[in-house]
Design a protein around this motif. Structure first.
Motif, PDB file in Angstrom:
ATOM      1  N   PRO A 134       0.809  -1.226   0.000  1.00  0.00           N
ATOM      2  CA  PRO A 134       0.000   0.000   0.000  1.00  0.00           C
ATOM      3  C   PRO A 134       0.838   1.270   0.000  1.00  0.00           C
ATOM      4  N   TYR A 135       1.971   1.275   0.707  1.00  0.00           N
ATOM      5  CA  TYR A 135       2.820   2.464   0.718  1.00  0.00           C
ATOM      6  C   TYR A 135       3.596   2.612  -0.589  1.00  0.00           C
ATOM      7  N   ILE A 136       3.942   1.497  -1.223  1.00  0.00           N
ATOM      8  CA  ILE A 136       4.585   1.584  -2.534  1.00  0.00           C
ATOM      9  C   ILE A 136       3.612   2.175  -3.548  1.00  0.00           C
ATOM     10  N   ILE A 137       2.384   1.681  -3.545  1.00  0.00           N
ATOM     11  CA  ILE A 137       1.353   2.197  -4.447  1.00  0.00           C
ATOM     12  C   ILE A 137       1.128   3.689  -4.192  1.00  0.00           C
ATOM     13  N   MET A 138       1.041   4.059  -2.913  1.00  0.00           N
ATOM     14  CA  MET A 138       0.833   5.460  -2.560  1.00  0.00           C
ATOM     15  C   MET A 138       1.943   6.352  -3.107  1.00  0.00           C
ATOM     16  N   SER A 139       3.170   5.867  -3.034  1.00  0.00           N
ATOM     17  CA  SER A 139       4.307   6.675  -3.479  1.00  0.00           C
ATOM     18  C   SER A 139       4.382   6.785  -5.001  1.00  0.00           C
ATOM     19  N   GLU A 140       3.609   5.953  -5.707  1.00  0.00           N
ATOM     20  CA  GLU A 140       3.676   5.920  -7.172  1.00  0.00           C
ATOM     21  C   GLU A 140       2.529   6.648  -7.866  1.00  0.00           C
ATOM     22  N   ILE A 141       1.341   6.675  -7.261  1.00  0.00           N
ATOM     23  CA  ILE A 141       0.153   7.076  -8.019  1.00  0.00           C
ATOM     24  C   ILE A 141      -0.208   8.546  -7.904  1.00  0.00           C
ATOM     25  N   PHE A 142       0.374   9.268  -6.927  1.00  0.00           N
ATOM     26  CA  PHE A 142       0.019  10.681  -6.772  1.00  0.00           C
ATOM     27  C   PHE A 142       0.993  11.573  -7.522  1.00  0.00           C
ATOM     28  N   PRO A 143       0.490  12.569  -8.266  1.00  0.00           N
ATOM     29  CA  PRO A 143       1.377  13.537  -8.914  1.00  0.00           C
ATOM     30  C   PRO A 143       2.202  14.282  -7.871  1.00  0.00           C
ATOM     31  N   ILE A 144       3.376  14.745  -8.257  1.00  0.00           N
ATOM     32  CA  ILE A 144       4.291  15.335  -7.289  1.00  0.00           C
ATOM     33  C   ILE A 144       3.738  16.615  -6.670  1.00  0.00           C
ATOM     34  N   ASN A 145       2.827  17.320  -7.381  1.00  0.00           N
ATOM     35  CA  ASN A 145       2.287  18.569  -6.832  1.00  0.00           C
ATOM     36  C   ASN A 145       1.348  18.332  -5.657  1.00  0.00           C
ATOM     37  N   VAL A 146       0.771  17.132  -5.533  1.00  0.00           N
ATOM     38  CA  VAL A 146      -0.098  16.834  -4.389  1.00  0.00           C
ATOM     39  C   VAL A 146       0.439  15.666  -3.558  1.00  0.00           C
TER      40      VAL A 146
END
Length: 481
Positions: free
Chosen positions: A396-408
């Motif tokens: 879940p933390y790997i997915i979280m670190s991958e799917i959000f654009p860097i601005n948010v």
């Protein structure tokens, strides 16, 4: 919401469409070739330094279990006072989680890790020298703040420095070291005094502070704050002096330019329609992880073994021994097998483990199969914890670190991390009450949540293996409602 029935293995369940990335195949190929040509030694060193924070995370989680009797006896603490000491960790972690995104965006990924390490070091030292309950609690609170920051910034830093073909495997090092930290304090806690045991947190704090001098800052963060030349230097160090980084650097720069052309993101902007899908995936996975009983079962494993009629010492040692091999297998499979399939297998394992444990308590309540019931409970908890280490703990933390654009990413990371620690607090504080109500009922509830996690992963979680962060974000954008 757009759907695609045949994506990545055809599970027969509709899920958001993951279209081909906007970045050209030529650019992707060039980045891949550059990764292969370059050295990964700096990436490995950077990952090793970062996961010193993950190791502290695990040590902090496991510290209160083997030290309970010794601390209470030496400092004269009541059961309530010790419960405050044990649980205040999650309060500190919630504060750290609320601040971690802004902290990592303002000071950089390295800066956030450095600050978190200072809080952890201070907290571990205070715990080790404490003579009174309030100093003990302040130390625990300080460690909690540090690991609240680490729980976000470590996986994000690893995702931002790793080449795409290694990102998943290196990302699982976070969970591997959390498990290793828990196992370490479980085992050393049987032979060391509780004050000496604080060295398991002090030493990695010092190692991390020294290691941060040697490793580069995240190239993507450097590009985000306008330091393009520093971004290219950091990227060159990470990929090797002979690697061709031009395409990867250009892709990062193009992605940042697109983000910069948008209005400055505020925390409330995270709830815009275009972020609904990644927010649902990130928060949903973390919520299901916690409310499926992960931290509650880990914190109270010894008590659960006793309730089931099994030796708590033998059960705890078996748990400690199995953590690292299971996490290692997950790391090896992450980039070859994929995030979503491994997540589904892991969640299925937690569901089976909880079901076994629930059935063991049903048999115990019926006074049947007295010999089978303890073994079934042991098997259930071991299956559960092994499955968590295999993927549900870290993915879940790997997915979280991958799917959000860097601005948010900062705001999203804070929200996801806060959800993690709030869920951890709720599930651990209610565990004893639930067990008093019904031991079998408690684990049947966890079984249902774990089963829902399998369906959630199959229907909503995107496959991100083998893609750059820019490719993933382009795909997510076109899959959003």
């Amino acid at each position: 919401m757009l759907t695609n029935r045949g994506l990545e293995g055809g599970y027969g369940i509709q899920k958001p469409e993951i279209k081909q990335p906007l970045i050209s195949e030529a650019a992707s190929s060039s980045c891949s070739n550059g990764d292969k040509e370059g050295s990964v030694l700096m990436v490995l060193l950077s990952t090793f330094v970062a996961v010193c924070g993950s190791f502290q995370f695990g040590c902090a989680l496991g510290f209160s279990s083997p030290t309970q009797s010794a601390i209470r006896n030496e400092l004269g603490l009541s059961l309530y006072e010790y419960s405050v000491f044990a649980s205040i960790l999650t309060i500190g972690a919630m504060v750290g989680a609320l601040m971690c995104g802004s902290l990592a965006d303002y000071t950089g990924r390295k800066g956030a890790m450095r600050i978190a390490a200072i809080f952890c070091l201070t907290g571990w030292v205070a715990t080790g020298v404490s003579k009174d309950a309030w100093i003990l609690d302040l130390g625990r609170l300080s460690v909690g703040y540090g690991i609240g920051v680490f729980s976000y910034v470590v996986p994000v830093y690893i995702a931002e420095v790793a080449p795409k073909d290694l990102r998943g495997g290196l990302g699982t090092m976070n969970q591997l070291m959390v498990g290793f930290g828990i196992s370490t304090v479980y085992l050393l806690g049987t032979i060391l005094t509780w004050r000496t045991l604080t060295l398991t947190g002090i030493i990695p704090s010092l190692m991390l502070q020294l290691g941060l001098i040697l490793i580069p800052e995240s190239p993507r963060w450097l590009a985000k704050v306008g330091k393009q030349s520093e971004c290219e230097l950091a990227l060159q160090r990470l990929r090797g002096k002979d690697a061709n980084i031009s395409k990867e650097a250009a892709d990062i720069e193009d992605s940042i330019k697109i983000i910069d052309s948008l209005p400055q993101a505020k925390p409330l902007d995270l709830f815009q329609r275009k972020y609904v899908y990644p927010l649902t995936v990130g928060v949903g996975l973390i919520s299901l992880q916690q409310f499926g009983g992960m931290n509650a079962i880990s914190f109270y494993a010894s008590e659960t073994f006793v309730s089931a009629g099994f030796s708590s010492t033998v059960g705890t040692i078996l748990l400690a021994v199995m953590q690292v091999p299971a996490s290692s297998i997950g790391a090896l499979l992450m980039d070859s097998y994929g995030r979503r399939p491994l997540l589904m297998i892991s969640a299925t394992g937690t569901c089976i483990g909880c079901l076994f444990t629930a059935i063991s308590f049903v048999l115990k309540d019926l006074d049947q199969s007295e010999k089978i019931s303890p073994i079934l409970a042991l098997s259930g908890i071991l299956v559960f914890e092994t499955s968590v280490a295999l993927g549900m703990g870290g993915i879940p933390y790997i997915i979280m670190s991958e799917i959000f654009p860097i601005n948010v990413r900062g705001s999203a990371g804070s929200l996801v991390s806060f959800t993690h620690w709030f869920g951890s607090w709720v599930i651990t504080i209610t565990y004893s009450s639930l067990m008093s109500w019904s031991k079998s009922g408690t684990f049947f509830i966890y079984t249902g949540v774990c089963g829902a996690t399998v369906l959630f992963a199959a229907k909503l979680v995107p496959e991100t293996k083998g893609r750059t962060l820019e490719e993933i974000q382009a795909s997510i954008e076109h899959s959003s409602p």
